[in-house]
Write a protein that holds these residues in place. Structure first.
Motif, PDB file in Angstrom:
ATOM      1  N   ARG A 162       0.852  -1.216   0.000  1.00 42.58           N
ATOM      2  CA  ARG A 162       0.000   0.000   0.000  1.00 42.58           C
ATOM      3  C   ARG A 162       0.872   1.244   0.000  1.00 42.58           C
ATOM      4  NH1 ARG A 162      -2.389  -3.574   3.902  1.00 42.58           N
ATOM      5  NH2 ARG A 162      -4.301  -4.493   3.080  1.00 42.58           N
ATOM      6  N   ALA A 163       1.964   1.222   0.774  1.00 48.56           N
ATOM      7  CA  ALA A 163       2.855   2.393   0.829  1.00 48.56           C
ATOM      8  C   ALA A 163       3.524   2.624  -0.525  1.00 48.56           C
ATOM      9  CB  ALA A 163       3.907   2.196   1.913  1.00 48.56           C
ATOM     10  N   ALA A 164       3.852   1.535  -1.231  1.00 51.57           N
ATOM     11  CA  ALA A 164       4.512   1.668  -2.539  1.00 51.57           C
ATOM     12  C   ALA A 164       3.597   2.349  -3.559  1.00 51.57           C
ATOM     13  CB  ALA A 164       4.927   0.290  -3.056  1.00 51.57           C
ATOM     14  N   LEU A 165       2.293   2.329  -3.294  1.00 50.38           N
ATOM     15  CA  LEU A 165       1.334   2.921  -4.241  1.00 50.38           C
ATOM     16  C   LEU A 165       0.664   4.157  -3.643  1.00 50.38           C
ATOM     17  CD1 LEU A 165      -0.260  -0.454  -5.372  1.00 50.38           C
ATOM     18  CD2 LEU A 165       1.479   0.891  -6.576  1.00 50.38           C
ATOM     19  N   ALA A 166       1.309   4.754  -2.645  1.00 50.99           N
ATOM     20  CA  ALA A 166       0.715   5.898  -1.933  1.00 50.99           C
ATOM     21  C   ALA A 166       0.271   6.967  -2.922  1.00 50.99           C
ATOM     22  CB  ALA A 166       1.726   6.466  -0.952  1.00 50.99           C
ATOM     23  N   GLY A 167      -0.881   7.544  -2.642  1.00 54.04           N
ATOM     24  CA  GLY A 167      -1.391   8.612  -3.510  1.00 54.04           C
ATOM     25  C   GLY A 167      -2.360   8.102  -4.557  1.00 54.04           C
ATOM     26  N   HIS A 168      -2.449   6.774  -4.700  1.00 51.52           N
ATOM     27  CA  HIS A 168      -3.378   6.204  -5.689  1.00 51.52           C
ATOM     28  C   HIS A 168      -4.599   5.612  -4.989  1.00 51.52           C
ATOM     29  CE1 HIS A 168      -0.907   6.750  -9.230  1.00 51.52           C
ATOM     30  NE2 HIS A 168       0.117   6.486  -8.454  1.00 51.52           N
ATOM     31  N   ASP A 169      -5.736   5.689  -5.675  1.00 49.15           N
ATOM     32  CA  ASP A 169      -6.975   5.083  -5.186  1.00 49.15           C
ATOM     33  C   ASP A 169      -6.855   3.571  -5.408  1.00 49.15           C
ATOM     34  OD1 ASP A 169      -9.582   4.389  -4.640  1.00 49.15           O
ATOM     35  OD2 ASP A 169     -10.393   5.174  -6.521  1.00 49.15           O
ATOM     36  N   ILE A 170      -6.807   2.794  -4.307  1.00 46.60           N
ATOM     37  CA  ILE A 170      -6.661   1.335  -4.426  1.00 46.60           C
ATOM     38  C   ILE A 170      -7.943   0.665  -3.946  1.00 46.60           C
ATOM     39  CG2 ILE A 170      -5.307  -0.703  -3.797  1.00 46.60           C
ATOM     40  CD1 ILE A 170      -3.036   1.109  -2.990  1.00 46.60           C
ATOM     41  N   LEU A 171      -8.535  -0.134  -4.811  1.00 41.50           N
ATOM     42  CA  LEU A 171      -9.701  -0.941  -4.419  1.00 41.50           C
ATOM     43  C   LEU A 171      -9.203  -2.361  -4.186  1.00 41.50           C
ATOM     44  CD1 LEU A 171     -12.735  -1.485  -4.065  1.00 41.50           C
ATOM     45  CD2 LEU A 171     -12.879  -1.814  -6.552  1.00 41.50           C
ATOM     46  N   GLU A 172      -9.150  -2.803  -2.918  1.00 43.59           N
ATOM     47  CA  GLU A 172      -8.762  -4.193  -2.614  1.00 43.59           C
ATOM     48  C   GLU A 172     -10.018  -4.929  -2.164  1.00 43.59           C
ATOM     49  OE1 GLU A 172      -5.351  -2.803   0.274  1.00 43.59           O
ATOM     50  OE2 GLU A 172      -6.752  -3.985   1.467  1.00 43.59           O
ATOM     51  N   LEU A 173     -10.304  -6.040  -2.807  1.00 45.81           N
ATOM     52  CA  LEU A 173     -11.555  -6.737  -2.518  1.00 45.81           C
ATOM     53  C   LEU A 173     -11.444  -7.615  -1.273  1.00 45.81           C
ATOM     54  CD1 LEU A 173     -12.654  -7.715  -6.146  1.00 45.81           C
ATOM     55  CD2 LEU A 173     -13.061  -5.591  -4.873  1.00 45.81           C
ATOM     56  N   SER A 174     -10.194  -7.961  -0.881  1.00 43.88           N
ATOM     57  CA  SER A 174      -9.987  -8.722   0.360  1.00 43.88           C
ATOM     58  C   SER A 174      -8.529  -8.553   0.771  1.00 43.88           C
ATOM     59  CB  SER A 174     -10.304 -10.207   0.149  1.00 43.88           C
ATOM     60  OG  SER A 174      -9.396 -10.752  -0.772  1.00 43.88           O
ATOM     61  N   SER A 175      -8.215  -8.927   2.005  1.00 41.09           N
ATOM     62  CA  SER A 175      -6.814  -8.862   2.423  1.00 41.09           C
ATOM     63  C   SER A 175      -6.488 -10.060   3.317  1.00 41.09           C
ATOM     64  CB  SER A 175      -6.517  -7.546   3.156  1.00 41.09           C
ATOM     65  OG  SER A 175      -7.278  -7.467   4.325  1.00 41.09           O
ATOM     66  N   TYR A 176      -5.199 -10.446   3.282  1.00 41.17           N
ATOM     67  CA  TYR A 176      -4.731 -11.629   4.011  1.00 41.17           C
ATOM     68  C   TYR A 176      -3.357 -11.342   4.601  1.00 41.17           C
ATOM     69  CZ  TYR A 176      -8.434 -14.381   1.931  1.00 41.17           C
ATOM     70  OH  TYR A 176      -9.666 -14.857   1.580  1.00 41.17           O
ATOM     71  N   PRO A 177      -3.004 -12.057   5.681  1.00 41.64           N
ATOM     72  CA  PRO A 177      -1.633 -11.939   6.193  1.00 41.64           C
ATOM     73  C   PRO A 177      -0.643 -12.497   5.166  1.00 41.64           C
ATOM     74  CG  PRO A 177      -3.011 -13.309   7.664  1.00 41.64           C
ATOM     75  CD  PRO A 177      -3.842 -12.980   6.464  1.00 41.64           C
ATOM     76  N   ALA A 178       0.562 -11.952   5.156  1.00 42.61           N
ATOM     77  CA  ALA A 178       1.562 -12.408   4.185  1.00 42.61           C
ATOM     78  C   ALA A 178       2.105 -13.778   4.578  1.00 42.61           C
ATOM     79  CB  ALA A 178       2.696 -11.400   4.091  1.00 42.61           C
ATOM     80  N   SER A 179       2.068 -14.111   5.891  1.00 33.41           N
ATOM     81  CA  SER A 179       2.621 -15.415   6.297  1.00 33.41           C
ATOM     82  C   SER A 179       1.817 -15.982   7.460  1.00 33.41           C
ATOM     83  CB  SER A 179       4.075 -15.261   6.690  1.00 33.41           C
ATOM     84  OG  SER A 179       4.195 -14.270   7.683  1.00 33.41           O
TER      85      SER A 179
END
Ligand code: PRP
Ligand code: ADE
Length: 179
Positions: A162-179
């Motif tokens: 998310r930080a790498a794309l800061a400033g952009h409108d991001i629509l994430e339909l779901s989220s999960y832990p990386a590990s």
């Protein structure tokens, strides 16, 4: 029974594989979500019905971004642009090297397929470190296109995407832990 939400459908059909494609990676295989008709339709409807403002085209990232980008483009009656791994597209190209969760790669796009000033939505299956999507944002901007927003089926937490794309409108339909 009430209809399942898009996030519930993703969760019901997602297959998770430990140590693929390399040791230590918990691989979230979104192709198993696409394979279920109800889940795929729900994902595509969520992207297609989101308020992105004007959309002139949808950019799909090889390979797991292609299907959702094509389906959203069809639903919105706009074009679909393929962003491909190096060496697959002919003609005049823009290229960006990038790092992702498990390696490095190069993506390419044909800048002349859309006029400068076109408003584009970028879709991919998954946001991890954000290296891939940040590279595609750079390609789109170098082509003179305006990034109207970014959509992903799944965002992985704690990898900095998310930080790498800061400033952009991001629509994430779901989220999960990386590990
Ligand atoms: O946020 P990042 O760390 O950049 O990782 C996300 C990217 O990794 C995967 O692609 P991959 O390069 O494995 O390609 P594939 O879809 O062709 O399997 C995934 O489909 C995203 O494009
Ligand atoms: N953990 C992961 N699962 C699936 N695709 C990925 N791309 C980058 N990281 C990934």
């Amino acid at each position: 029974m009430p209809a399942q939400t898009t996030a519930e459908l993703i969760d019901a059909h997602l297959i998770t594989v430990q140590d693929f494609p390399s040791e230590g990676i918990l691989f979230r295989d979104v192709t198993s979500v696409y394979a279920n008709g109800e889940a795929f339709a729900s994902v595509v409807d969520a992207f297609a019905s989101h308020d992105w403002g004007t959309v002139d085209a949808v950019l799909g990232i090889e390979a797991r971004g292609f299907g959702i980008a094509a389906a959203m483009a069809y639903a919105r009656n706009v074009g679909m642009v393929s962003v491909r791994k190096a060496g697959k597209l002919p003609g005049e190209l823009l290229s960006e090297d990038y790092a992702l969760e498990y390696g490095t790669a190069t993506l390419e796009v044909q800048p002349n397929v859309l006029p400068r000033g076109s408003r584009v939505v970028i879709l991919d299956d998954l946001l991890a470190t954000g290296g891939t999507l940040a590279a595609v944002v750079k390609l789109a901007e170098r082509a003179g296109w305006i990034v109207a927003g970014i959509g992903v089926v799944i965002a992985l937490d704690d990898l900095g995407g998310r930080a790498a794309l800061a400033g952009h409108d991001i629509l994430e339909l779901s989220s999960y832990p990386a590990s």
